[in-house]
Design an enzyme around this catalytic site. Structure first.
Site, mmCIF file in Angstrom:
data_model
loop_
_atom_site.group_PDB
_atom_site.id
_atom_site.type_symbol
_atom_site.label_atom_id
_atom_site.label_comp_id
_atom_site.label_asym_id
_atom_site.label_seq_id
_atom_site.Cartn_x
_atom_site.Cartn_y
_atom_site.Cartn_z
ATOM 1 N N ARG A 150 -2.230 2.340 -9.636
ATOM 2 C CA ARG A 150 -1.718 3.698 -9.438
ATOM 3 C C ARG A 150 -2.889 4.670 -9.337
ATOM 4 O O ARG A 150 -3.939 4.480 -9.955
ATOM 5 C CB ARG A 150 -0.855 4.064 -10.641
ATOM 6 C CG ARG A 150 -0.251 5.459 -10.670
ATOM 7 C CD ARG A 150 0.798 5.630 -9.634
ATOM 8 N NE ARG A 150 1.785 6.644 -10.018
ATOM 9 C CZ ARG A 150 2.555 7.279 -9.167
ATOM 10 N NH1 ARG A 150 2.443 7.034 -7.865
ATOM 11 N NH2 ARG A 150 3.449 8.154 -9.577
ATOM 12 N N THR A 439 7.808 5.233 -0.643
ATOM 13 C CA THR A 439 7.055 4.030 -0.947
ATOM 14 C C THR A 439 7.322 2.968 0.113
ATOM 15 O O THR A 439 8.222 3.099 0.937
ATOM 16 C CB THR A 439 7.470 3.455 -2.309
ATOM 17 O OG1 THR A 439 8.906 3.489 -2.409
ATOM 18 C CG2 THR A 439 6.896 4.240 -3.455
ATOM 19 N N VAL A 458 1.908 6.566 -0.770
ATOM 20 C CA VAL A 458 1.083 7.776 -0.744
ATOM 21 C C VAL A 458 1.941 8.975 -1.144
ATOM 22 O O VAL A 458 1.524 10.118 -1.039
ATOM 23 C CB VAL A 458 0.442 8.024 0.641
ATOM 24 C CG1 VAL A 458 -0.602 6.982 0.959
ATOM 25 C CG2 VAL A 458 1.501 8.112 1.737
ATOM 26 N N GLU A 478 -0.108 12.277 -4.954
ATOM 27 C CA GLU A 478 0.492 11.752 -6.179
ATOM 28 C C GLU A 478 0.422 12.713 -7.364
ATOM 29 O O GLU A 478 1.101 12.491 -8.370
ATOM 30 C CB GLU A 478 -0.169 10.426 -6.561
ATOM 31 C CG GLU A 478 0.117 9.283 -5.608
ATOM 32 C CD GLU A 478 1.579 8.920 -5.495
ATOM 33 O OE1 GLU A 478 2.391 9.398 -6.299
ATOM 34 O OE2 GLU A 478 1.922 8.147 -4.590
ATOM 35 N N ASP A 481 3.676 13.756 -8.819
ATOM 36 C CA ASP A 481 4.486 12.916 -9.696
ATOM 37 C C ASP A 481 4.250 13.195 -11.176
ATOM 38 O O ASP A 481 4.932 12.631 -12.034
ATOM 39 C CB ASP A 481 4.213 11.433 -9.411
ATOM 40 C CG ASP A 481 5.057 10.924 -8.255
ATOM 41 O OD1 ASP A 481 5.832 11.714 -7.699
ATOM 42 O OD2 ASP A 481 4.927 9.747 -7.894
ATOM 43 N N SER A 509 5.359 6.403 -12.496
ATOM 44 C CA SER A 509 5.911 5.910 -11.239
ATOM 45 C C SER A 509 7.255 5.228 -11.476
ATOM 46 O O SER A 509 7.528 4.718 -12.559
ATOM 47 C CB SER A 509 4.948 4.908 -10.593
ATOM 48 O OG SER A 509 5.546 4.262 -9.496
ATOM 49 N N SER A 510 8.088 5.214 -10.439
ATOM 50 C CA SER A 510 9.365 4.503 -10.497
ATOM 51 C C SER A 510 9.231 3.039 -10.089
ATOM 52 O O SER A 510 10.209 2.290 -10.143
ATOM 53 C CB SER A 510 10.380 5.180 -9.572
ATOM 54 O OG SER A 510 10.697 6.466 -10.028
ATOM 55 N N GLY A 532 11.811 4.111 -2.510
ATOM 56 C CA GLY A 532 12.853 5.127 -2.675
ATOM 57 C C GLY A 532 12.732 5.974 -3.912
ATOM 58 O O GLY A 532 13.718 6.505 -4.421
ATOM 59 N N GLY A 533 11.515 6.138 -4.435
ATOM 60 C CA GLY A 533 11.310 7.050 -5.555
ATOM 61 C C GLY A 533 12.106 6.664 -6.781
ATOM 62 O O GLY A 533 12.148 5.491 -7.189
#
EC number: 2.3.2.2
Length: 628
Positions: A150, A439, A458, A478, A481, A509-510, A532-533
């Site tokens: 990450r 993603t 990204v 990022e 996030d 992050s998911s 898809g977040g």
């Protein structure tokens, strides 16, 4: 009044003139110093006067084709005997298979495939200017490995850096974090690669593709059209997405990225990732300078500080009636949240019709999703350079409590088949973290049974929209996030305190790509990843349930409409085409329901009876798998 002495008047006038000149010099010098200080402060704080475009209506996902279907074409599943790759681009899947044919392991093929999807039409959601999470397993080893690549916040980052300018977390240089994907891929190559192929042999094919070019599919023009305003603003750096007549690339148009090809050539010849992270090398200084041109704080020295986090993957044992083992990513991912939901659902009594979209089974699935979302709000990176013992102990305790059987058992008592809980507060979230965005995912299995699943990103479409025309690298955004402490969301919730910005810390992050292993044989049973977040873990969760509880094959498990609930907002999203019977059943249980278009894309591989079934999400992202 007597006459004035002419000599005295002359001297007085001369004296005043000298004083005025001195004052002018002092004023000019002070003004110059002030201007210089202000300029440097702006450079240091990333506060240059930067223009920002409006956010697109679809910030990270473009609606391709028709989306989900109850009638998928069976020809879209790739059936193979030796190895397979499932990714968002058929061209990239095939490049990965070519690596497998040369004797490469799954890790080797994953490197080439990942670099490819960040180069071609899916460049809008991944690339070496971003980051990745990797879950990988060697067939002859117990357990699996988690590689957290990450992105990390720059050294000059601080908690309130987006106060009063929240848009700067999405566009421009201030949004950029230190890229980690390439270091993650090199770590994967060194850890689980075959040794049969050199680093150059994995990178060079992608360099050749970037230089020789390709004809655009529907994917790239769709993404470009969503960022038209941003592209106008940053036009001078984005020549490669325009035709000679000034129009944006459309389906069928030729696209090439020669500058990125040169960068890949340097990385290939170097034999490692070191040249990318060298603060005095031919890449990092250009990227840092371009970022700072757009108000950023990233420095070339920040690249040298980047570290991946390599640790054992998280494990859940006893999944489904087959007692399977699931391996999910650790680090700053949402692997803990996914496994917590799996344990909750796995322990619910199996006394209802375990069929897709039936009311009671769906109610249990959705309630588990809401607890998944709650757990995720308690997560957040501690930072690789944080040596505070108390902070580390608190972080470990907070994560471990959600993987204990006692927590799952306590949680199951709050799940009711006939109703949802009255308020989101009853699910005990630690407030709401920022939602992550776009993603790409890929899964690879080889003839020896080695397996890799990667999620790469990204963030928003084309990241921060900062593209360096010298190196050809598109930089991430990022930093968006992280949670912004000065900003409440639409529900007046404060952001998660565990996800505030700190120097060299990773945003939550998911990502939760996973491997399923049959402990009886020690062999891989399934690999799965999604894009898809915040919808990634729920999409993976539902697909695992569909496969191992509802008995669905991999084609239907991926093609059918998906459900999503992230606790806040208090809405159950049902992907179209809608199911009115299910919709009414969930409304009667107290859920607010909304029918939506697709917002996730998935890739998976299933292994049954010595046969490999590879499935990409053609319906949502034109993905195609490949195998041999």
């Amino acid at each position: 009044m007597g006459e004035s002495d002419p000599l005295l008047l002359k001297n007085t006038g001369k004296s005043r003139h000298v004083k005025l000149q001195a004052l002018r010099k002092i004023f000019i010098t002070a003004l110059a110093v002030t201007i210089t200080l202000l300029w440097w402060l702006r450079q240091i704080n990333g506060c240059n006067k930067i223009s920002y475009p409006p956010l697109p209506k679809i910030p990270a996902h473009v609606p391709y084709l028709k989306g989900a279907t109850f009638n998928p074409d069976e020809n879209l599943t790739i059936v193979a005997k030796h190895g397979a790759v499932a990714s968002d681009m058929e061209k990239c899947s095939q490049m990965g298979v070519e690596i497998l044919k040369k004797g490469g392991f799954a890790a080797d093929a994953a490197v080439t495939t990942c670099l490819c999807i960040g180069t071609v039409d899916t460049m809008y959601s991944s690339g070496i200017g971003g980051g990745a999470f990797i879950t990988t397993k060697l067939a002859n080893e117990t357990g699996a490995l988690s590689i957290d690549a990450r992105e990390m916040a720059p050294g000059a980052a601080y908690r309130d850096m987006f106060k009063g300018r929240e848009i700067a977390s999405k566009y421009g240089g201030l949004a950029v974090a230190i890229p980690g994907e390439l270091r993650g891929l090199y770590t994967l190559y060194k850890s689980h690669g075959s040794g049969n192929l050199s680093w150059s042999e994995l990178v060079s094919p992608v360099a050749e593709l970037a230089r020789s070019g390709w004809n655009a599919t529907q994917l790239l023009p769709g993404a470009l059209s969503s960022q038209t305003e941003a592209l106008k603003l940053y036009r001078k750096d984005w020549n490669f997405v325009y035709n000679k007549d000034g129009s944006l690339k459309k389906a069928g148009d030729f696209v090439s990225r020669p500058e990125l090809a040169d960068t890949f050539d340097m990385i290939a010849k170097n034999g490692s990732d070191a040249i990318f992270y060298d603060p005095k090398g031919p890449i990092a200084p250009f990227l840092a300078e371009k970022v700072r041109q757009y108000g950023g704080i990233l420095t070339a020295e920040d690249f040298a500080r980047y570290k991946v986090v390599v640790e054992p993957a998280l494990q859940f044992h006893g999944f489904s009636d087959r007692n399977l083992t699931i391996y999910s990513p650790a680090g700053s991912s949402s692997g803990v949240a996914l496994l917590a939901a799996i344990e909750v659902f796995n322990g619910l009594k199996n006394d209802c019709d375990q069929t897709d979209f039936t009311p009671v089974a769906t109610q249990r699935l959705v309630e588990s999703m809401k607890w998944l979302a709650s757990v995720r709000t308690h997560l957040g990176d501690i930072g690789v350079y944080n040596m505070n013992k108390t902070a580390r102990e608190d972080h470990t305790y907070r994560y471990q409590q959600f993987l204990k059987p006692e927590w799952a058992e306590h949680t199951r008592k709050k799940i009711h088949d006939d109703r949802t809980l009255d308020s989101w507060k009853e699910y005990q979230p630690a407030y709401q973290p920022n939602e992550s965005h776009g993603t790409s995912s890929l899964s690879v299995v080889d003839q020896w049974g080695n397996a890799v699943s990667i999620t790469t990103t990204v963030n928003l479409l084309f990241g921060s929209m900062v593209h360096d025309p010298v190196t050809g690298v598109i930089m991430n955004d990022e930093m968006d996030d992280f949670s912004v402490p000065t900003t409440k969301n639409a529900f007046e919730l404060r952001p998660s305190i565990f996800n505030y910005i700190e120097a060299y810390k990773r945003p939550l992050s998911s990502c939760s790509q996973s491997l399923v292993v049959d402990p009886k044989t020690g062999k891989i049973d399934m690999l799965i990843g999604a894009a898809g977040g915040s919808r990634i873990p729920t999409a993976i969760f539902q697909t695992l349930v569909r496969t191992y509880f509802y008995g669905m094959d991999i084609l239907k498990a991926l093609a059918f409409p998906r459900l999503h609930h992230q606790l806040i907002p208090e809405i159950l999203y049902i992907e179209s085409p809608s199911n009115s019977t299910l919709e009414n059943a969930m409304l009667n249980r107290g859920h607010k329901v909304e029918i939506v278009g697709h917002l996730t894309a998935m890739n998976a591989i299933r292994l049954k009876n010595n046969t490999i079934y590879a499935q990409s999400d053609y319906w949502r992202k034109l993905g195609r798998a490949a195998g041999y």
